[in-house]
Each structure stands twice: as C-alpha cells, then as structure tokens.
Design a protein around this motif. Structure first.
Motif, mmCIF file in Angstrom:
data_model
loop_
_atom_site.group_PDB
_atom_site.id
_atom_site.type_symbol
_atom_site.label_atom_id
_atom_site.label_comp_id
_atom_site.label_asym_id
_atom_site.label_seq_id
_atom_site.Cartn_x
_atom_site.Cartn_y
_atom_site.Cartn_z
ATOM 1 N N VAL A 75 1.000 -1.404 0.190
ATOM 2 C CA VAL A 75 0.056 0.076 -0.028
ATOM 3 C C VAL A 75 0.149 1.090 0.364
ATOM 4 O O VAL A 75 1.901 1.352 0.769
ATOM 5 N N ARG A 76 0.856 2.273 -0.581
ATOM 6 C CA ARG A 76 0.952 3.713 -0.866
ATOM 7 C C ARG A 76 0.135 4.543 -0.497
ATOM 8 O O ARG A 76 -1.083 4.292 -1.125
ATOM 9 N N LEU A 77 0.318 5.631 0.318
ATOM 10 C CA LEU A 77 -0.035 6.751 0.432
ATOM 11 C C LEU A 77 -0.012 7.606 0.392
ATOM 12 O O LEU A 77 1.322 8.008 0.353
ATOM 13 N N SER A 90 0.103 11.446 -0.833
ATOM 14 C CA SER A 90 -0.825 12.734 -0.601
ATOM 15 C C SER A 90 -0.762 13.806 -1.893
ATOM 16 O O SER A 90 -0.019 13.759 -2.742
ATOM 17 N N GLU A 91 -1.682 14.102 -2.540
ATOM 18 C CA GLU A 91 -1.806 15.137 -3.031
ATOM 19 C C GLU A 91 -1.211 15.942 -3.535
ATOM 20 O O GLU A 91 -0.695 16.909 -2.508
ATOM 21 N N CYS A 92 -0.085 16.061 -5.004
ATOM 22 C CA CYS A 92 0.399 17.155 -4.426
ATOM 23 C C CYS A 92 0.541 17.762 -6.187
ATOM 24 O O CYS A 92 0.659 17.135 -7.203
ATOM 25 N N LEU A 121 8.354 31.718 0.394
ATOM 26 C CA LEU A 121 8.842 32.208 1.217
ATOM 27 C C LEU A 121 10.286 30.616 1.416
ATOM 28 O O LEU A 121 11.422 31.475 1.636
ATOM 29 N N GLN A 122 10.187 29.859 1.020
ATOM 30 C CA GLN A 122 11.180 28.577 0.579
ATOM 31 C C GLN A 122 12.030 29.596 -0.832
ATOM 32 O O GLN A 122 13.527 29.930 -0.705
ATOM 33 N N ASP A 123 11.502 30.503 -1.181
ATOM 34 C CA ASP A 123 12.662 31.007 -2.239
ATOM 35 C C ASP A 123 13.441 32.742 -1.677
ATOM 36 O O ASP A 123 14.677 32.503 -1.711
ATOM 37 N N SER A 168 0.061 18.697 8.837
ATOM 38 C CA SER A 168 -0.854 18.794 8.920
ATOM 39 C C SER A 168 -2.437 17.492 8.953
ATOM 40 O O SER A 168 -3.032 17.846 9.199
ATOM 41 N N ARG A 169 -1.348 16.602 8.303
ATOM 42 C CA ARG A 169 -2.074 15.988 7.450
ATOM 43 C C ARG A 169 -2.798 14.318 8.911
ATOM 44 O O ARG A 169 -2.035 13.977 9.402
ATOM 45 N N ASN A 170 -4.212 13.855 8.075
ATOM 46 C CA ASN A 170 -4.526 13.428 9.195
ATOM 47 C C ASN A 170 -4.538 11.364 8.425
ATOM 48 O O ASN A 170 -5.764 11.649 7.658
ATOM 49 N N LEU A 188 4.344 1.444 1.506
ATOM 50 C CA LEU A 188 5.607 1.910 0.351
ATOM 51 C C LEU A 188 5.915 3.025 1.748
ATOM 52 O O LEU A 188 5.281 4.129 1.264
ATOM 53 N N THR A 189 6.538 3.660 2.223
ATOM 54 C CA THR A 189 7.156 4.725 2.391
ATOM 55 C C THR A 189 9.052 5.054 3.438
ATOM 56 O O THR A 189 9.544 4.217 3.627
ATOM 57 N N ASN A 190 8.997 6.593 3.444
ATOM 58 C CA ASN A 190 10.110 6.341 4.198
ATOM 59 C C ASN A 190 9.603 7.284 6.099
ATOM 60 O O ASN A 190 10.122 7.573 6.291
ATOM 61 N N ASN A 191 8.717 7.484 5.912
ATOM 62 C CA ASN A 191 7.681 8.060 7.416
ATOM 63 C C ASN A 191 7.131 7.578 8.182
ATOM 64 O O ASN A 191 6.151 7.371 8.320
ATOM 65 N N PRO A 192 7.888 7.362 9.448
ATOM 66 C CA PRO A 192 7.386 7.102 10.121
ATOM 67 C C PRO A 192 6.427 6.807 11.156
ATOM 68 O O PRO A 192 5.588 6.075 11.352
ATOM 69 N N GLU A 193 5.794 8.276 10.957
ATOM 70 C CA GLU A 193 4.478 9.213 11.459
ATOM 71 C C GLU A 193 3.339 8.108 10.501
ATOM 72 O O GLU A 193 2.034 7.971 11.069
ATOM 73 N N LYS A 194 3.184 7.501 9.261
ATOM 74 C CA LYS A 194 2.217 7.138 8.627
ATOM 75 C C LYS A 194 1.587 5.630 9.207
ATOM 76 O O LYS A 194 1.112 5.256 9.061
ATOM 77 N N VAL A 195 3.420 5.387 9.281
ATOM 78 C CA VAL A 195 3.007 3.686 10.360
ATOM 79 C C VAL A 195 2.283 3.906 11.925
ATOM 80 O O VAL A 195 1.414 3.357 11.407
ATOM 81 N N THR A 219 15.961 17.954 4.222
ATOM 82 C CA THR A 219 15.281 18.995 5.330
ATOM 83 C C THR A 219 14.318 16.943 5.875
ATOM 84 O O THR A 219 14.176 17.389 7.075
ATOM 85 N N LYS A 220 13.540 16.894 4.748
ATOM 86 C CA LYS A 220 12.722 15.767 5.742
ATOM 87 C C LYS A 220 13.862 14.748 6.196
ATOM 88 O O LYS A 220 13.092 14.067 7.715
ATOM 89 N N ARG A 221 14.924 14.505 5.909
ATOM 90 C CA ARG A 221 15.891 13.802 6.624
ATOM 91 C C ARG A 221 16.049 14.172 8.094
ATOM 92 O O ARG A 221 16.033 13.134 9.182
HETATM 93 N N1 LIG Z 1 3.482 22.396 2.925
HETATM 94 C C1 LIG Z 1 4.080 22.291 2.307
HETATM 95 N N2 LIG Z 1 3.773 21.046 1.824
HETATM 96 C C2 LIG Z 1 5.049 19.812 0.399
HETATM 97 C C3 LIG Z 1 5.715 20.688 -0.067
HETATM 98 N N3 LIG Z 1 6.449 19.780 -0.307
HETATM 99 C C4 LIG Z 1 5.328 19.054 -1.228
HETATM 100 N N4 LIG Z 1 4.786 19.286 0.049
HETATM 101 C C5 LIG Z 1 3.420 18.013 0.666
HETATM 102 O O1 LIG Z 1 3.384 16.580 0.655
HETATM 103 C C6 LIG Z 1 3.188 15.812 0.724
HETATM 104 C C7 LIG Z 1 4.447 14.973 0.060
HETATM 105 O O2 LIG Z 1 4.716 13.817 0.992
HETATM 106 P P1 LIG Z 1 4.764 12.453 0.788
HETATM 107 O O3 LIG Z 1 5.318 12.184 -0.235
HETATM 108 O O4 LIG Z 1 2.778 11.757 1.023
HETATM 109 O O5 LIG Z 1 5.086 11.431 2.168
HETATM 110 P P2 LIG Z 1 6.363 12.434 3.276
HETATM 111 O O6 LIG Z 1 5.525 12.156 4.529
HETATM 112 O O7 LIG Z 1 7.264 13.226 2.469
HETATM 113 O O8 LIG Z 1 6.686 10.746 3.052
HETATM 114 P P3 LIG Z 1 7.260 9.569 2.007
HETATM 115 O O9 LIG Z 1 5.613 8.883 2.472
HETATM 116 O O10 LIG Z 1 8.626 8.879 2.767
HETATM 117 O O11 LIG Z 1 6.463 9.668 0.766
HETATM 118 C C8 LIG Z 1 2.104 16.143 -0.538
HETATM 119 O O12 LIG Z 1 0.613 17.032 0.050
HETATM 120 C C9 LIG Z 1 2.797 17.503 -1.523
HETATM 121 O O13 LIG Z 1 1.945 19.159 -1.549
HETATM 122 C C10 LIG Z 1 6.645 21.861 1.012
HETATM 123 O O14 LIG Z 1 7.536 22.419 0.896
HETATM 124 N N5 LIG Z 1 5.303 22.946 1.564
#
Ligand SMILES: Nc1nc2c(ncn2[C@@H]2O[C@H](COP(=O)(O)OP(=O)(O)OP(=O)(O)O)[C@@H](O)[C@H]2O)c(=O)[nH]1
Ligand SMILES: [Zn+2]
Length: 353
Positions: free
Chosen positions: A207-209, A211-213, A266-268, A286-288, A307-314, A344-346
C-alpha cells in the motif's frame, strides 16, 4: 449535537469574507478572516476599531512575541492588541509572512490575554481546512449570523464519515489491471480515491499513501519527489502482484495548494520546508492518516505492507487499527532542485532515507 454541515457553511463564509462566530467551552469569538477582509468589511465587523488580531503561535514567534506568550502553552494562538496604527494594511502584513523581508514589521506588538482558547484554536484549524491564512480579526464575546462549535469542525474532519461513492475499472499506464474507488463525505469538496492494482492473493497488500501534490503529480515539479514517487509506487505495486494506492486530497501536507505555494515563496527567500510552514502559522505536517485507515477498512483490509520513508504514516495507521506488517522504503533519486527538501525531511521530520 455536532453538525459537520455548519463547518462547510463556515468555510464558505470565510472564503467570501463574511464573519462567523465560534462558540467554545470557554467563550465565543466573532471572527473576520484577514485574507478575505477589506477595510469596508472590517469597519462593518468592528465599527469602533478595537478587534484584536488572532494569530498562530508560530507566527507570533516570527513577530518576536514569543516572550509575551504563556510559557505553559507554547502552541496556543495569540491575540495581538489593536493599537491605533494597526489598521487594515498593517493587519494584512501581520497575516502574510511573504513580505516580512521586504517590509520589516514595525512593532512593538502587544499580546492581550486570550480567554476563548477553544474557539481560537478552532478558528485557526478552520482557516487551514479552508486553505486560508490562519489570521483573523477577532471580537471576544462577539456574535455573527453563523455560529459553529469546535465539535462541528471535529465532525467535519471525522474519517468515520467517509463512504465509498462508486468504483469502476481503470487501466492506467503503469497498471492495466486496476480498479478505482472514490470516497467522500457529504461536505468534502475533493474526493479521495484508491487504485486497486492486480489480484488479491491472500497476503497483505503493498500500500502507498500518496498525499496530493498538484505541482509534482501533474506539472512535474522538481521541487519535491511526489511525481516520481507516484509513478514508482504504481510500478512497485504492479510488480508485487497486488496492492492499493491511496490518493489522499491532502495537498501541501494538509494546508492546501495556495498555502503550499505561499510556503514555496518563502522557500525562495531561503527558508526550508519546515520553517516556511511555521512562519505561515501552520504545523509542519497537518495530515491525518486516519482517513487512509478508514479507506483501507472500507476496502476490507486490516493489514498492509506500507511503502514509505515516513514513520509517522506507520504510527498513525497502526493507531487507527491497521496492522503494518512491513515498512517498505520508497526512496527516489534526488535532483538539484529537491536535494535540500529531501535533506530537510531526513534531518528535521524524521524521514528514514
Ligand atoms: N507545506 C508543504 N507541503 C509540501 C511541500 N513539498 C511537498 N509538499 C506536500 O507534501 C506531501 C507529500 O508528502 P508524501 O510524499 O505523501 O509523504 P512524506 O511525508 O514525504 O512521506 P513518504 O511516504 O516517505 O513519501 C504532498 O501533500 C505535497 O503537496 C512543501 O514544501 N511545503
Ligand atoms: Zn510534491
């Protein structure tokens, strides 16, 4: 009795620049969102010019108000006193951090005591859900044509209200044998979907969660890893025999597209993805993921390989009753534009790379 429909009405009102009131256990606030207000609306809302400005704790820190806040509740929203020079333009500058560096804000600002903590917290949550800046003119004890409670917002966000609306066969580029399920609540504007790939074989699905981007998934943005992660997830699930991709309408980690693009601006200016969110007045994430657990349950799955690198999803799936039998890393190569984002994620949000 809580009523999710009132929350939908309240979001609509805020987007149109109409005031609402929130009635919490410790008092009421009448609220006019700064983002959609104008001087005339402000004058109608607050004829005598006394309404303080309600901001998030993160924004207050940026404005050097940290030392005026209650140390016992560092995340509590803050009310800024409406001194005479804090007119509409100045309040707009308080709300929107994009211009902080060009027009350094002229203080001093004074925090005034906030008794209506439940209503204040609910107001900031409502702004986030509505994709708006978390900043309001607020009148303690005030009323408005529409009054809601924090419980109405909780009901609106309750994953248990999701149901399957429909499903159909959907061959996609990476998976010819796939079926799409769409989920919604009566009030939500965007539908979550699940793509079921392959044929169940009695083992927990991969399974992959996701999030919309919009920027990454549709436009191929190089600032993040979402687009490649989406394609790779479908490929990995197909290769595994069977599994489910959940496409969750959690744009910008739950702050919405417009606020995410504000974070990009702001990142710019040099802030990383974490600090950009905080400066805007939002949580880092802010995801639930209870929503994802509910979708899996509706699909009859109570154990998954994730499928994830994010322990919070687990952690959040497990907390919502889904057993994660295995975490499968989902790391894609970096590019020059997303190197810092991935670092930064790491380093700051606990992702395991
Ligand atoms: N607020 C914000 N959201 C971002 C940014 N970059 C990406 N996103 C959002 O982050 C989410 C992507 O996260 P995911 O790939 O689902 O999850 P993750 O927490 O990185 O965990 P993985 O499962 O390891 O990929 C999407 O909703 C994107 O729109 C950012 O710089 N700021
Ligand atoms: Zn992305």
């Amino acid at each position: 009795m809580s009523d999710a429909r009132l929350t939908a009405l309240a979001i609509d009102a805020l987007r149109r620049g109409w005031p609402i009131a929130i009635h919490g256990a410790d008092g009421s606030l009448a609220l006019l969102p700064i983002e959609t207000a104008d001087p005339a609306r402000l004058a109608a809302f607050d004829p005598t010019g006394v309404a303080p400005v309600l901001l998030s704790a993160g924004r207050a820190v940026t404005l050097k108000l940290a030392n005026q806040r209650d140390a016992a509740v560092p995340d509590a929203p803050v009310l800024i006193d409406r001194t005479r020079w804090l007119d509409f333009a100045a309040a707009t500058a308080l709300a929107d951090p994009q211009f902080d560096l060009q027009n350094p804000l002229m203080g001093p600002f004074y925090a005034t005591p906030l008794a209506e903590t439940a209503a204040a917290g609910a107001a900031l949550a409502l702004a986030r859900i509505g994709g708006m800046l978390p900043a309001f003119f607020a009148l303690p004890g005030g009323s408005a044509a529409l009054t809601i409670t924090p419980a109405d917002i909780g009901a609106h966000e309750d994953a248990a209200r999701l149901t399957i609306a429909t499903h159909a066969r959907l061959p996609v580029a990476g998976a010819e044998h796939a079926e799409i399920y769409a989920f919604r609540t009566p009030e939500m504007p965007g539908e979550h979907v699940a793509l079921l790939i392959g044929t169940p074989d009695g083992t927990p699905p991969l399974v992959r969660l996701h999030s919309e981007c919009l920027t990454g998934d549709v436009l191929g943005s190089l600032k993040c890893d979402c687009g490649p992660q989406l394609d790779a997830a479908i490929a990995a699930i197909t290769a595994s025999g069977w599994g489910i991709l959940l496409y969750l309408r959690q744009e910008g980690r739950g702050i919405g597209l417009i606020n995410k693009l504000r974070a990009y601006a702001l990142q710019d200016q040099g802030f990383d993805t974490v600090d950009a969110n905080t400066r805007l007045g939002f949580a880092i994430d802010s995801r639930n993921f209870a929503v994802a657990a509910r979708m899996l349950a509706l699909l009859g799955q109570d154990a998954v390989r994730l499928l994830t690198n994010n322990p919070e999803k687990v952690a959040q799936l497990e907390a919502a009753g889904i057993t994660v039998t295995q975490r499968v890393p989902h790391v894609l190569p970096a590019n020059p534009h997303n190197e810092r984002y991935l670092a930064t994620k790491r380093d700051r949000t606990g992702h395991q790379f």
